[in-house]
Design a protein around this motif. Structure first.
Motif, short mmCIF file in Angstrom:
data_model
loop_
_atom_site.label_atom_id
_atom_site.label_comp_id
_atom_site.label_asym_id
_atom_site.label_seq_id
_atom_site.Cartn_x
_atom_site.Cartn_y
_atom_site.Cartn_z
N GLY A 400 26.22 20.85 -52.59
CA GLY A 400 27.15 20.60 -51.49
C GLY A 400 26.52 20.07 -50.22
O GLY A 400 27.24 19.65 -49.31
N LYS A 401 25.19 20.07 -50.14
CA LYS A 401 24.58 19.59 -48.90
C LYS A 401 24.42 18.06 -48.94
O LYS A 401 24.05 17.49 -49.96
CB LYS A 401 23.20 20.23 -48.68
CG LYS A 401 23.31 21.69 -48.28
CD LYS A 401 21.96 22.27 -47.95
CE LYS A 401 21.66 22.24 -46.47
NZ LYS A 401 20.49 23.07 -46.13
N ILE A 402 24.66 17.43 -47.79
CA ILE A 402 24.55 15.97 -47.75
C ILE A 402 23.12 15.57 -47.43
O ILE A 402 22.54 16.01 -46.44
CB ILE A 402 25.51 15.39 -46.69
CG1 ILE A 402 26.97 15.67 -47.10
CG2 ILE A 402 25.29 13.88 -46.53
CD1 ILE A 402 27.98 15.38 -46.02
N GLY A 403 22.55 14.76 -48.29
CA GLY A 403 21.18 14.27 -48.08
C GLY A 403 21.05 12.84 -48.56
O GLY A 403 22.05 12.15 -48.77
N LEU A 404 19.82 12.40 -48.75
CA LEU A 404 19.58 11.02 -49.17
C LEU A 404 19.47 10.95 -50.69
O LEU A 404 18.78 11.77 -51.31
CB LEU A 404 18.26 10.52 -48.57
CG LEU A 404 18.12 10.63 -47.06
CD1 LEU A 404 16.74 10.13 -46.62
CD2 LEU A 404 19.22 9.84 -46.36
N ILE A 405 20.12 9.96 -51.28
CA ILE A 405 20.01 9.79 -52.73
C ILE A 405 18.59 9.35 -53.07
O ILE A 405 18.06 8.42 -52.46
CB ILE A 405 21.02 8.75 -53.26
CG1 ILE A 405 22.45 9.19 -52.95
CG2 ILE A 405 20.83 8.50 -54.75
CD1 ILE A 405 23.53 8.24 -53.44
N ALA A 406 17.98 10.06 -54.01
CA ALA A 406 16.58 9.77 -54.37
C ALA A 406 16.41 9.79 -55.89
O ALA A 406 17.07 10.58 -56.58
CB ALA A 406 15.67 10.81 -53.73
N PHE A 407 15.56 8.90 -56.37
CA PHE A 407 15.29 8.83 -57.82
C PHE A 407 13.79 8.96 -58.05
O PHE A 407 12.99 8.40 -57.29
CB PHE A 407 15.77 7.49 -58.39
CG PHE A 407 17.24 7.25 -58.21
CD1 PHE A 407 18.18 7.97 -58.94
CD2 PHE A 407 17.70 6.30 -57.30
CE1 PHE A 407 19.55 7.74 -58.77
CE2 PHE A 407 19.07 6.07 -57.12
CZ PHE A 407 19.99 6.79 -57.85
N LYS A 408 13.44 9.65 -59.13
CA LYS A 408 12.02 9.74 -59.52
C LYS A 408 11.64 8.40 -60.15
O LYS A 408 12.26 7.98 -61.13
CB LYS A 408 11.88 10.90 -60.50
CG LYS A 408 10.53 11.30 -60.94
CD LYS A 408 9.62 12.19 -60.17
CE LYS A 408 9.86 12.99 -58.97
NZ LYS A 408 9.04 13.49 -58.06
N PRO A 409 10.65 7.70 -59.60
CA PRO A 409 10.30 6.37 -60.12
C PRO A 409 9.86 6.42 -61.59
O PRO A 409 9.41 7.47 -62.05
CB PRO A 409 9.13 5.93 -59.26
CG PRO A 409 9.17 6.79 -58.05
CD PRO A 409 9.82 8.09 -58.46
N GLY A 410 9.99 5.30 -62.28
CA GLY A 410 9.45 5.23 -63.63
C GLY A 410 10.42 4.76 -64.70
O GLY A 410 10.03 4.57 -65.85
N TRP A 411 11.72 4.56 -64.37
CA TRP A 411 12.63 4.04 -65.40
C TRP A 411 12.32 2.55 -65.61
O TRP A 411 11.81 1.88 -64.69
CB TRP A 411 14.09 4.31 -65.02
CG TRP A 411 14.58 3.57 -63.83
CD1 TRP A 411 15.25 2.40 -63.81
CD2 TRP A 411 14.42 3.94 -62.45
NE1 TRP A 411 15.52 2.01 -62.52
CE2 TRP A 411 15.02 2.93 -61.66
CE3 TRP A 411 13.81 5.02 -61.79
CZ2 TRP A 411 15.04 2.98 -60.28
CZ3 TRP A 411 13.84 5.05 -60.40
CH2 TRP A 411 14.44 4.05 -59.67
N PRO A 412 12.63 2.03 -66.81
CA PRO A 412 12.16 0.68 -67.16
C PRO A 412 12.60 -0.45 -66.23
O PRO A 412 11.85 -1.39 -65.99
CB PRO A 412 12.71 0.46 -68.57
CG PRO A 412 12.83 1.84 -69.14
CD PRO A 412 13.22 2.73 -67.99
N SER A 413 13.83 -0.39 -65.68
CA SER A 413 14.33 -1.54 -64.92
C SER A 413 14.14 -1.40 -63.42
O SER A 413 14.74 -2.14 -62.65
CB SER A 413 15.82 -1.75 -65.21
OG SER A 413 16.54 -0.65 -64.69
N MET A 414 13.29 -0.49 -63.00
CA MET A 414 13.00 -0.35 -61.56
C MET A 414 12.39 -1.65 -61.05
O MET A 414 11.59 -2.27 -61.73
CB MET A 414 12.01 0.79 -61.40
CG MET A 414 11.46 0.96 -60.01
SD MET A 414 12.77 1.45 -58.90
CE MET A 414 11.91 1.44 -57.34
#
Ligand code: WT7
Length: 571
Positions: A400-414
């Motif tokens: 429920g807390k609003i923050g920044l969308i973040a992804f762990k790097p490393g998926w093929p199409s990054m």
């Protein structure tokens, strides 16, 4: 079609032991092998016995139709590739595609990749200045275009020494070709059957897409051939593309949706896709679905809201019973649109979230999964997605807390970098996370709820606009002293661009002046970035250090609390 079996099966099951090797195995790709997207989209599908299957059904402005089988697109990409090689285009040279949604755009894309060159698709409505910035940045060697767009290229070639060839695909011989121009016609060329696809590897560059940020010039997002691993599987599980589908992606390949899911994904899956080179009209769109019996449809919220506006009665005039699964991307999909679609089509639109930089779908509502209207859904299997604290960049533990969308790097199409801009690329990573630049919360069931951008970038009708670019264009006009550009709410486009302007001494606001300013900036900006509203003011809110505070103007436009303005200069 209640007994329809979705590719994904159970999302929960797919999460367990997920590995991208699922995609690699289906594509018969092993780490270290050659991997060329264009070969996967054409030769491989033909080798699988689908040479005679329709790959593309294309419809033009006047209703003319063209059809291409997988063998046709194999031959066409070989032929275009051979022609480019003849012009001495080398692997990793940048070749720009600057065309309407004509077949040559799609086939040219494949031809460029087949010779190991890098495709640089640009939206054909761009003016000459928008084109110049992007061709200059990429050091583009050749541009493939149409007669109707060549005048824009002619205006800027003197400033583009690296641009060696202007290839015109519909030259009619009426006016002589000019400097660096050459004609190429797919229809009159001898099809090339035997062709050695360039042996690109996983990390070989494939595509550069330009995207706008808050500051600076547009950034060239560099993708590689390995992106296919992500694009293939996300399309299979999220868009549910299956062998007997008729698929329609409404996006233009000038933008990433139009390449990742308008070329690469459907063709690597051997699916039949439709393209309509016609601007938006609710009647035309419904007619198109009815005529081609479209089953899977990937579109965008502004288009959906425009259809909503056209009304329920119109929908009833068409037989749209072929539709099986509907998906959306690019901007917030409001819950009203989801509920409306369920009512009139009998199916909701499933929202998906991703970016030019991510290359493929990151968060989505999957077929068979419970849709919570207004939510973007959950992370794709294999994607570690979270929201982090904007100060510490640590993921929030509580929902429920609003923050920044973040992804762990490393998926093929990054993305692999921003072209010639490694520093800005590096700044996108904090504490081991890639930050998308968006704000969201996650509920207790793992659904993402989009809140807004974390920067001043404006998303109008799904297109990102840099306020800085619009302000810079305005400042070049002799009457403009200062400018600040923010978004303002809009029923259909979600938000539109609004410009605040202070004038230099001796100038007074008038309709004529406004027209003059608009005509002046129109040459410099994408039509999508043009302000829909202008307000003349005596002064702009600034910090004591003199920085214009867009957020104060933004809050006023949206009727929000202005927040802390203790650093404001004027009172
Ligand atoms: C930005 C990326 C790759 C798709 C086309 C846009 C916004 C994207 C959603 C969504 C709310 C969305 C974000 C994102 N966005 N999808 N489902 N709900 N906002 O690619 O031009 O790189 O824009 O579009 O702000 O960061 P793009």
């Amino acid at each position: 079609m209640s007994n329809h079996k979705y590719n994904i099966g159970s999302y929960e099951k797919r999460l367990q032991n997920f590995d991208w090797s699922i995609s690699k195995q289906e594509l018969s790709y092993k780490d270290g092998d050659n991997i060329n997207i264009a070969w996967y989209c054409t030769d491989r599908i033909c080798n699988m016995g689908k040479a005679k299957k329709t790959a593309l059904i294309w419809e033009g402005l006047t209703g003319e139709e063209k059809r291409y089988t997988y063998n046709d697109i194999r031959l066409a990409s070989n032929t275009i590739g051979t022609f480019l090689k003849g012009l001495n285009i080398k692997p990793e040279d940048r070749v720009c595609l600057f065309m309407d949604k004509i077949p040559e755009l799609y086939l040219g894309f494949l031809g460029i990749l087949k010779i190991g060159a890098i495709a640089q698709p640009l939206f054909s409505a761009f003016g000459d200045e928008s084109l110049l910035i992007r061709l200059e940045n990429a050091g583009t060697k050749a541009i493939i275009t149409q007669k109707k767009h060549v005048s824009k290229v002619r205006k800027i070639i003197d400033r583009l020494p690296a641009l060696k060839h202007i290839i015109i695909v519909d030259y009619d011989g009426k006016k002589p070709l000019q400097e660096r121009e050459v004609s190429f016609s797919l229809e009159t060329s001898t099809p090339v059957d035997k062709f050695d696809t360039y042996p690109t590897k996983a990390e070989s560059p494939s595509v550069i897409h330009y995207t706008s940020g808050t500051t600076g010039q547009p950034k060239g997002v560099k993708h590689v051939h390995y992106s296919l691993i992500s694009q293939y599987l996300t399309a299979k599980w999220t868009l549910d593309l299956q062998d007997d589908d008729i698929y329609w992606c409404t996006a233009d390949p000038g933008w990433v949706t139009g390449t990742s899911y308008g070329i690469i994904a459907p063709w690597s899956l051997g699916v039949t896709q439709c393209v309509m080179d016609v601007g938006f009209s609710a009647e035309k769109w419904y007619e198109f679905i009815q005529k081609h019996r479209i089953t899977k449809w990937y579109s965008a919220p502004t288009a959906i809201r425009s259809l909503m506006k056209a009304g329920d009665e119109l929908v009833k005039k068409y037989d749209l019973s072929s539709l099986v699964h509907l998906t959306s991307v690019g901007e917030p999909l409001n819950s009203e649109a989801v509920i409306w679609s369920e009512r009139v089509f009998g199916k909701p639109f499933y929202d998906t979230f991703w970016q030019t930089e991510t290359g493929s779908i990151m968060i989505a509502n999957y077929p068979g999964m419970k849709v919570k209207p207004g939510s973007m859904g959950k992370a794709f299997p294999g994607i570690t997605a979270t929201v982090v604290d904007p100060e510490t960049f640590e993921p929030y533990k509580e929902p429920g807390k609003i923050g920044l969308i973040a992804f762990k790097p490393g998926w093929p199409s990054m993305m692999r970098t921003y072209w010639n801009n490694e520093e800005t690329y590096k700044n996108k990573f904090k504490n081991g996370w890639y930050l998308s630049g968006d704000r969201s919360s996650i509920d207790n069931e793992g659904y993402f709820w989009f809140v807004g951008r974390d920067d001043d970038v404006i998303n109008t009708a799904g297109h990102l606009v840099s306020p800085f670019e619009v302000e810079s264009a305005l400042l070049e006009h002799p009457a403009v002293a200062e400018s600040a550009v923010v978004s303002k709410p809009d029923e259909v486009n979600m938000e539109v661009v609004k410009a605040f302007i202070t004038l230099k001494p001796g100038y007074k606001p008038s309709a004529d002046l406004e027209l003059d300013i608009m005509n002046f900036i129109r040459k410099k900006l994408s039509p999508l970035a043009m302000p829909q509203a202008v307000e003349y003011v005596d002064s702009l809110p600034k910090t004591r250090s003199g920085k214009i505070m867009r957020r104060v103007l933004h809050a006023k436009e949206w009727g929000q609390d202005i927040g802390d303005i203790s650093t404001l200069e004027n009172d």
